[in-house]
Write an enzyme that holds these catalytic residues in place. Structure first.
Site: not given
Length: 165
Positions: A84, A93, A96, A98
Site C-alpha cells: 500500500r 489498493r 486497506d 481501518d
C-alpha cells in the site's frame, strides 16, 4: 472489543485480494492484534462508484493490549508491507485496514476518529460486521450494527458473500 475493517481490490505481493486479506490477518496476529473472530469475505463494488475493480472486504474483532495510536501505527505498517502506497483517498489498493472501534471509545484527534467516521454509512463494512457482531452498538449513535445495515439505502448494500475462510 476492537474492530478492524479489511479491504483490497488489487493484487499484493501475497497474491489476489482474498489471499492478501488472509495473510494480512496473519500479520496482524503475529504482531499482537490477536484475532477473535473474522467475518466471511464479501465482494463489493468500488466506492465511490468507478471503473476500478471491486473489493474483497472483511471485518475482524481482535484483542489488542496497546493504545489506539499504537494499533493505528501497526495497521499502517501492515498495509505498507503488502504494497500500500498512500495517496488518493479513493484509489485502488492492495490492502486497506481501518480501525472501526476501540472498546467503544469515542476519539476525535487529527490522527484518529473513533468510531470510524464513515462506518455507519458503508454497507461494505456493515455487512461483514453484522456477520460477526450484529449486536455491536455504535458508541455515538447507539444503534446496533444490524440496525445500521438495515437502515441503509439498498443500493449501498449490494454485497456478495464469498466462501468462508
Amino acid at each position: 472489543m476492537v474492530l478492524i475493517a479489511l479491504g483490497a481490490n488489487l493484487p499484493s505481493p501475497a497474491g489476489p485480494p482474498a489471499e492478501t486479506l488472509r495473510r494480512a490477518l496473519g500479520a496482524l496476529d503475529d504482531r499482537g492484534a490477536r484475532g477473535l473472530k473474522v467475518s466471511r469475505f464479501f465482494r463489493s463494488a468500488a466506492w465511490p462508484p468507478s471503473a476500478q475493480p471491486g473489493f474483497v472486504n472483511a471485518v475482524a474483532a481482535v484483542q489488542w493490549g496497546g493504545t489506539p495510536l499504537a494499533l493505528m501505527q501497526l495497521l499502517l505498517e501492515v498495509e505498507a508491507a503488502f504494497g500500500r502506497v498512500r495517496g488518493d483517498t479513493w484509489a485502488a489498493r492492495p490492502l486497506d485496514l481501518d480501525l472501526l472501534d476501540f472498546e467503544g471509545r469515542t476519539v476525535a484527534e487529527p490522527w484518529l476518529t473513533l468510531p470510524h467516521k464513515h462506518l455507519h454509512e458503508r454497507g461494505f463494512v456493515l455487512a461483514p460486521l453484522v456477520d460477526i457482531a450484529p449486536d455491536w452498538r455504535h458508541p455515538a449513535l447507539g444503534l446496533t450494527a444490524a440496525a445500521l445495515l438495515a437502515g441503509l439505502d439498498p443500493s449501498r448494500v449490494q454485497q456478495e458473500s464469498l466462501a468462508p475462510l
